[in-house]
Write a protein that holds these residues in place. Sequence first.
Motif, PDB file in Angstrom:
ATOM      1  N   ALA A 177       4.612   5.007   2.850  1.00 28.69           N
ATOM      2  CA  ALA A 177       4.792   6.364   3.377  1.00 28.69           C
ATOM      3  C   ALA A 177       4.990   6.332   4.893  1.00 28.69           C
ATOM      4  O   ALA A 177       5.852   7.038   5.429  1.00 28.69           O
ATOM      5  CB  ALA A 177       3.584   7.223   3.016  1.00 28.69           C
ATOM      6  N   HIS A 178       4.208   5.508   5.574  1.00 26.66           N
ATOM      7  CA  HIS A 178       4.324   5.402   7.030  1.00 26.66           C
ATOM      8  C   HIS A 178       5.711   4.891   7.432  1.00 26.66           C
ATOM      9  O   HIS A 178       6.367   5.471   8.303  1.00 26.66           O
ATOM     10  CB  HIS A 178       3.233   4.481   7.577  1.00 26.66           C
ATOM     11  CG  HIS A 178       3.228   4.365   9.065  1.00 26.66           C
ATOM     12  ND1 HIS A 178       2.828   5.393   9.889  1.00 26.66           N
ATOM     13  CD2 HIS A 178       3.576   3.341   9.891  1.00 26.66           C
ATOM     14  CE1 HIS A 178       2.940   5.022  11.143  1.00 26.66           C
ATOM     15  NE2 HIS A 178       3.384   3.768  11.175  1.00 26.66           N
ATOM     16  N   ALA A 195      -3.364   1.129   8.142  1.00 23.33           N
ATOM     17  CA  ALA A 195      -2.929   0.216   7.070  1.00 23.33           C
ATOM     18  C   ALA A 195      -2.094  -0.932   7.622  1.00 23.33           C
ATOM     19  O   ALA A 195      -2.121  -2.041   7.100  1.00 23.33           O
ATOM     20  CB  ALA A 195      -2.139   0.974   6.012  1.00 23.33           C
ATOM     21  N   CYS A 226      -0.417   2.030  12.475  1.00 25.32           N
ATOM     22  CA  CYS A 226      -1.341   2.868  11.712  1.00 25.32           C
ATOM     23  C   CYS A 226      -2.431   1.949  11.177  1.00 25.32           C
ATOM     24  O   CYS A 226      -2.304   0.724  11.255  1.00 25.32           O
ATOM     25  CB  CYS A 226      -0.617   3.610  10.588  1.00 25.32           C
ATOM     26  SG  CYS A 226      -0.011   2.546   9.264  1.00 25.32           S
ATOM     27  N   THR A 258       0.828  -1.201   0.000  1.00 28.60           N
ATOM     28  CA  THR A 258       0.000   0.000   0.000  1.00 28.60           C
ATOM     29  C   THR A 258       0.866   1.257   0.000  1.00 28.60           C
ATOM     30  O   THR A 258       1.976   1.255   0.539  1.00 28.60           O
ATOM     31  CB  THR A 258      -0.913   0.042   1.246  1.00 28.60           C
ATOM     32  OG1 THR A 258      -0.107   0.176   2.426  1.00 28.60           O
ATOM     33  CG2 THR A 258      -1.771  -1.211   1.346  1.00 28.60           C
ATOM     34  N   ARG A 259       0.330   2.318  -0.602  1.00 32.95           N
ATOM     35  CA  ARG A 259       1.028   3.613  -0.559  1.00 32.95           C
ATOM     36  C   ARG A 259       1.144   4.102   0.874  1.00 32.95           C
ATOM     37  O   ARG A 259       2.158   4.657   1.271  1.00 32.95           O
ATOM     38  CB  ARG A 259       0.274   4.650  -1.402  1.00 32.95           C
ATOM     39  CG  ARG A 259       0.610   4.571  -2.851  1.00 32.95           C
ATOM     40  CD  ARG A 259      -0.041   5.736  -3.611  1.00 32.95           C
ATOM     41  NE  ARG A 259      -0.718   5.152  -4.744  1.00 32.95           N
ATOM     42  CZ  ARG A 259      -2.034   5.117  -4.924  1.00 32.95           C
ATOM     43  NH1 ARG A 259      -2.840   5.686  -4.097  1.00 32.95           N
ATOM     44  NH2 ARG A 259      -2.539   4.530  -5.975  1.00 32.95           N
ATOM     45  N   GLU A 260       0.072   3.894   1.643  1.00 34.31           N
ATOM     46  CA  GLU A 260       0.063   4.334   3.038  1.00 34.31           C
ATOM     47  C   GLU A 260       1.146   3.618   3.845  1.00 34.31           C
ATOM     48  O   GLU A 260       1.820   4.227   4.669  1.00 34.31           O
ATOM     49  CB  GLU A 260      -1.304   4.078   3.690  1.00 34.31           C
ATOM     50  CG  GLU A 260      -2.446   4.833   3.056  1.00 34.31           C
ATOM     51  CD  GLU A 260      -3.096   4.080   1.893  1.00 34.31           C
ATOM     52  OE1 GLU A 260      -2.603   2.996   1.493  1.00 34.31           O
ATOM     53  OE2 GLU A 260      -4.081   4.592   1.352  1.00 34.31           O
ATOM     54  N   GLY A 261       1.309   2.332   3.584  1.00 39.46           N
ATOM     55  CA  GLY A 261       2.321   1.557   4.291  1.00 39.46           C
ATOM     56  C   GLY A 261       3.719   2.049   3.992  1.00 39.46           C
ATOM     57  O   GLY A 261       4.532   2.254   4.900  1.00 39.46           O
TER      58      GLY A 261
END
Length: 160
Positions: free
Chosen positions: A25-26, A131, A129, A20-23
Amino acid sequence: MPGRIVRTQTAIRVADFLATREGKAHLADYCWTPGMPIVMTQPTESLNDAMGMVSIHGRAVLVAMLDPQTDELHLMHVTVPQPALQVAKPSSDRLTVGEFFHRLGTELMTEFRMKFWKHTAVAHKIPACAAMQSQNTATARYSLPTKGLKPVLATAASSR
Protein backbone atom coordinates in the motif's frame (compact mmCIF):
# COMPACT_ATOMS: atom_id res chain seq x y z
CA MET A 1 16.41 -20.43 -13.02
CA PRO A 2 15.67 -21.15 -9.36
CA GLY A 3 18.63 -20.99 -7.02
CA ARG A 4 20.71 -18.79 -9.32
CA ILE A 5 19.66 -15.42 -7.88
CA VAL A 6 22.05 -13.83 -5.42
CA ARG A 7 20.15 -12.83 -2.29
CA THR A 8 21.72 -9.69 -0.89
CA GLN A 9 20.59 -8.09 2.36
CA THR A 10 18.97 -5.37 0.24
CA ALA A 11 17.01 -7.94 -1.77
CA ILE A 12 15.88 -9.70 1.41
CA ARG A 13 14.71 -6.45 2.99
CA VAL A 14 12.84 -5.42 -0.17
CA ALA A 15 11.18 -8.84 -0.41
CA ASP A 16 10.17 -8.69 3.25
CA PHE A 17 8.74 -5.19 2.77
CA LEU A 18 6.78 -6.26 -0.31
CA ALA A 19 5.46 -9.30 1.56
CA THR A 20 3.39 -7.01 3.78
CA ARG A 21 0.08 -5.32 2.98
CA GLU A 22 1.47 -2.12 4.47
CA GLY A 23 4.49 -2.27 2.18
CA LYS A 24 2.45 -2.77 -0.98
CA ALA A 25 0.00 0.00 0.00
CA HIS A 26 2.83 2.40 0.86
CA LEU A 27 4.67 1.80 -2.41
CA ALA A 28 1.45 2.08 -4.43
CA ASP A 29 1.08 5.61 -3.03
CA TYR A 30 4.41 6.45 -4.69
CA CYS A 31 3.91 5.07 -8.24
CA TRP A 32 4.82 1.42 -7.61
CA THR A 33 2.83 -1.22 -9.45
CA PRO A 34 3.01 -5.01 -9.02
CA GLY A 35 5.63 -6.47 -11.33
CA MET A 36 7.66 -3.24 -11.49
CA PRO A 37 11.39 -3.99 -11.76
CA ILE A 38 13.51 -3.27 -8.69
CA VAL A 39 17.24 -2.64 -9.08
CA MET A 40 19.31 -3.54 -6.00
CA THR A 41 22.30 -1.27 -5.46
CA GLN A 42 25.16 -0.61 -3.06
CA PRO A 43 25.88 2.89 -1.66
CA THR A 44 29.39 2.95 -3.14
CA GLU A 45 28.25 1.77 -6.58
CA SER A 46 28.57 4.21 -9.45
CA LEU A 47 25.28 5.90 -10.35
CA ASN A 48 26.23 5.31 -14.00
CA ASP A 49 26.32 1.54 -13.40
CA ALA A 50 23.05 1.53 -11.47
CA MET A 51 21.25 3.61 -14.10
CA GLY A 52 22.65 1.29 -16.77
CA MET A 53 20.71 -1.49 -15.01
CA VAL A 54 17.65 0.79 -14.84
CA SER A 55 17.93 1.41 -18.61
CA ILE A 56 17.75 -2.30 -19.40
CA HIS A 57 14.12 -2.41 -18.30
CA GLY A 58 12.86 0.37 -20.58
CA ARG A 59 10.25 1.47 -18.06
CA ALA A 60 9.96 3.05 -14.64
CA VAL A 61 11.73 1.13 -11.87
CA LEU A 62 12.41 1.22 -8.16
CA VAL A 63 16.01 1.46 -7.00
CA ALA A 64 16.81 0.04 -3.55
CA MET A 65 19.79 0.54 -1.25
CA LEU A 66 20.63 -0.16 2.40
CA ASP A 67 22.27 2.71 4.27
CA PRO A 68 25.60 1.37 5.61
CA GLN A 69 25.50 3.49 8.79
CA THR A 70 21.85 3.13 9.80
CA ASP A 71 20.87 -0.10 7.99
CA GLU A 72 17.76 1.73 6.75
CA LEU A 73 16.19 0.66 3.48
CA HIS A 74 16.05 3.48 0.93
CA LEU A 75 13.90 3.33 -2.17
CA MET A 76 13.51 5.67 -5.11
CA HIS A 77 11.25 5.65 -8.13
CA VAL A 78 12.98 6.44 -11.43
CA THR A 79 11.06 7.27 -14.59
CA VAL A 80 12.20 6.52 -18.10
CA PRO A 81 13.98 9.45 -19.75
CA GLN A 82 11.33 11.91 -20.96
CA PRO A 83 11.64 13.83 -24.26
CA ALA A 84 9.20 16.45 -22.88
CA LEU A 85 11.67 17.54 -20.18
CA GLN A 86 14.44 20.05 -20.74
CA VAL A 87 17.70 18.17 -21.29
CA ALA A 88 19.73 18.33 -18.08
CA LYS A 89 23.51 18.34 -17.83
CA PRO A 90 24.80 14.75 -17.39
CA SER A 91 25.48 13.60 -13.83
CA SER A 92 29.10 13.25 -12.80
CA ASP A 93 30.84 9.95 -13.57
CA ARG A 94 32.06 9.90 -9.95
CA LEU A 95 28.59 10.24 -8.39
CA THR A 96 27.64 7.19 -6.31
CA VAL A 97 24.22 5.75 -5.59
CA GLY A 98 24.64 6.68 -1.90
CA GLU A 99 25.39 10.30 -2.78
CA PHE A 100 22.40 10.43 -5.12
CA PHE A 101 20.09 9.06 -2.40
CA HIS A 102 21.53 11.65 0.00
CA ARG A 103 20.75 14.40 -2.53
CA LEU A 104 17.19 13.06 -2.84
CA GLY A 105 16.89 13.23 0.94
CA THR A 106 17.00 17.01 0.73
CA GLU A 107 15.29 17.57 -2.64
CA LEU A 108 12.79 14.64 -2.57
CA MET A 109 12.49 14.82 -6.37
CA THR A 110 15.04 15.68 -9.01
CA GLU A 111 15.49 15.73 -12.75
CA PHE A 112 18.75 14.15 -13.89
CA ARG A 113 20.41 12.67 -16.93
CA MET A 114 23.10 10.09 -17.40
CA LYS A 115 25.73 10.58 -20.10
CA PHE A 116 24.34 7.67 -22.14
CA TRP A 117 20.75 9.03 -22.04
CA LYS A 118 19.45 11.37 -24.70
CA HIS A 119 16.74 12.73 -22.40
CA THR A 120 16.22 13.69 -18.76
CA ALA A 121 14.55 11.39 -16.21
CA VAL A 122 12.92 12.08 -12.86
CA ALA A 123 13.77 10.38 -9.58
CA HIS A 124 11.88 10.74 -6.35
CA LYS A 125 12.65 9.25 -2.99
CA ILE A 126 9.97 7.12 -1.41
CA PRO A 127 9.51 8.25 2.20
CA ALA A 128 10.24 5.67 4.88
CA CYS A 129 7.50 3.98 6.87
CA ALA A 130 7.57 1.57 9.81
CA ALA A 131 7.12 -1.53 7.62
CA MET A 132 9.96 -0.38 5.37
CA GLN A 133 12.42 -0.22 8.25
CA SER A 134 11.38 -3.50 9.89
CA GLN A 135 14.31 -5.83 10.43
CA ASN A 136 12.08 -8.91 10.59
CA THR A 137 12.99 -11.39 7.93
CA ALA A 138 10.51 -13.84 6.48
CA THR A 139 12.16 -16.70 8.35
CA ALA A 140 11.66 -14.89 11.67
CA ARG A 141 8.03 -14.07 10.86
CA TYR A 142 7.17 -17.57 9.65
CA SER A 143 9.48 -19.78 11.67
CA LEU A 144 8.48 -23.38 12.17
CA PRO A 145 8.60 -24.92 15.62
CA THR A 146 11.65 -27.11 16.03
CA LYS A 147 11.07 -28.43 19.54
CA GLY A 148 8.90 -31.48 19.73
CA LEU A 149 8.57 -31.84 15.97
CA LYS A 150 10.16 -35.31 15.73
CA PRO A 151 8.05 -36.94 18.45
CA VAL A 152 4.85 -35.65 16.83
CA LEU A 153 5.90 -37.05 13.47
CA ALA A 154 6.96 -40.33 15.01
CA THR A 155 3.66 -40.63 16.88
CA ALA A 156 1.67 -39.96 13.74
CA ALA A 157 3.65 -42.59 11.82
CA SER A 158 3.36 -45.20 14.58
CA SER A 159 -0.44 -44.82 14.86
CA ARG A 160 -1.01 -46.21 11.36
